[in-house]
Design an enzyme around this catalytic site. Structure first.
Site, PDB file in Angstrom:
ATOM      1  N   LYS A 143      74.202  59.591 -46.988  1.00 35.10           N
ATOM      2  CA  LYS A 143      75.337  60.152 -47.720  1.00 35.10           C
ATOM      3  C   LYS A 143      75.055  60.169 -49.217  1.00 35.10           C
ATOM      4  O   LYS A 143      75.217  61.205 -49.879  1.00 35.10           O
ATOM      5  CB  LYS A 143      76.608  59.347 -47.444  1.00 35.10           C
ATOM      6  N   ASP A 161      81.194  61.702 -45.220  1.00 35.21           N
ATOM      7  CA  ASP A 161      81.976  60.503 -45.492  1.00 35.21           C
ATOM      8  C   ASP A 161      83.152  60.489 -44.520  1.00 35.21           C
ATOM      9  O   ASP A 161      83.219  61.309 -43.599  1.00 35.21           O
ATOM     10  CB  ASP A 161      82.431  60.455 -46.951  1.00 35.21           C
TER      11      ASP A 161
END
Length: 233
Positions: A143, A161
């Site tokens: 991420k 996320d």
């Protein structure tokens, strides 16, 4: 009677339908993007930063806390430790003092100090672009790496996320739970040049409209493209 031939025939029909279903889902994903790009024209990260070093550190600190909280601490942190070199030379106690309110501050302090050392010693103080090199930095997962690749370097980046995972599952663009699986499945639906924009738009939509507990389906800009309202009545 079920025969091998009929089973094979059903298998052929089933695999023949799958590309059509995938194509329809991809078309819907593009339509979602077009609507959300108009809804959220500013697709910059909510984290405040002036350079690659600052964004990298801010994203690492953002784990398990809010962007607003990170912004509150990074102003003082970057004023005191403005470069990779100064962070690499800082003590654990020095860093903890600035980031205490972000949660998990001891491990975060260790990670950003260690990341600064790697940046200094292996990358000449520069934040690298490749996924492999970014993942070699302490505290950096996919991420964080994708935020850096998309926001700084304009590279294809699907940023998974909690907001992105929730919204894409509600849109039935993926049924996966694992972040890497979500990333790969959604990436396959869109042109690479749209990946970062789609990620940011969906993230904002999850923050401001498609909330975890009480999604605002009645006012949702992409309601017509989403099956979730039917599921909740």
């Amino acid at each position: 009677m079920v025969t091998a031939a009929s089973t094979a025939a059903r298998g052929v029909r089933r695999t023949a339908v799958e590309p059509e279903a995938a194509a329809a889902t991809a078309q819907r994903a593009v339509r979602v993007l077009r609507v959300l790009e108009k809804t959220y024209p500013d697709q910059r990260p909510l984290l405040r930063y002036d350079n690659a070093y600052q964004l990298l550190i801010a994203v690492i600190l953002s784990a398990q806390t809010t962007d607003a909280q990170v912004n509150r601490v990074t102003a003082a942190l970057f004023a005191a430790l403005p470069t990779v070199q100064t962070l690499a030379e800082a003590t654990q106690a020095d860093v903890e003092r600035y980031i205490h309110s972000t949660g998990f501050f001891r491990s975060k302090a260790r990670n950003i100090r260690a990341a600064a050392v790697v940046l200094r010693d292996r990358f000449g103080g520069q934040v690298p672009q490749s996924m492999q090199e970014l993942l070699s930095l302490p505290g950096v997962g996919r991420k964080t790496a994708n935020v850096i690749r998309g926001a700084l370097f304009g590279l294809p980046a699907i940023i998974v996320d909690t907001h992105f995972a929730r919204v894409t599952r509600r849109l039935e663009l993926t049924a996966a739970a694992a972040p890497e699986r979500i990333e790969s499945e959604v990436a396959a639906l869109l042109p690479p040049e749209s990946h970062y924009s789609f990620s940011m738009c969906v993230n904002y939509h999850g923050r401001y409209r498609c909330h975890a507990r009480r999604p605002d389906c009645g006012q949702c800009e992409i309601r017509a493209l989403c099956g979730y309202p039917r599921l909740i009545g």
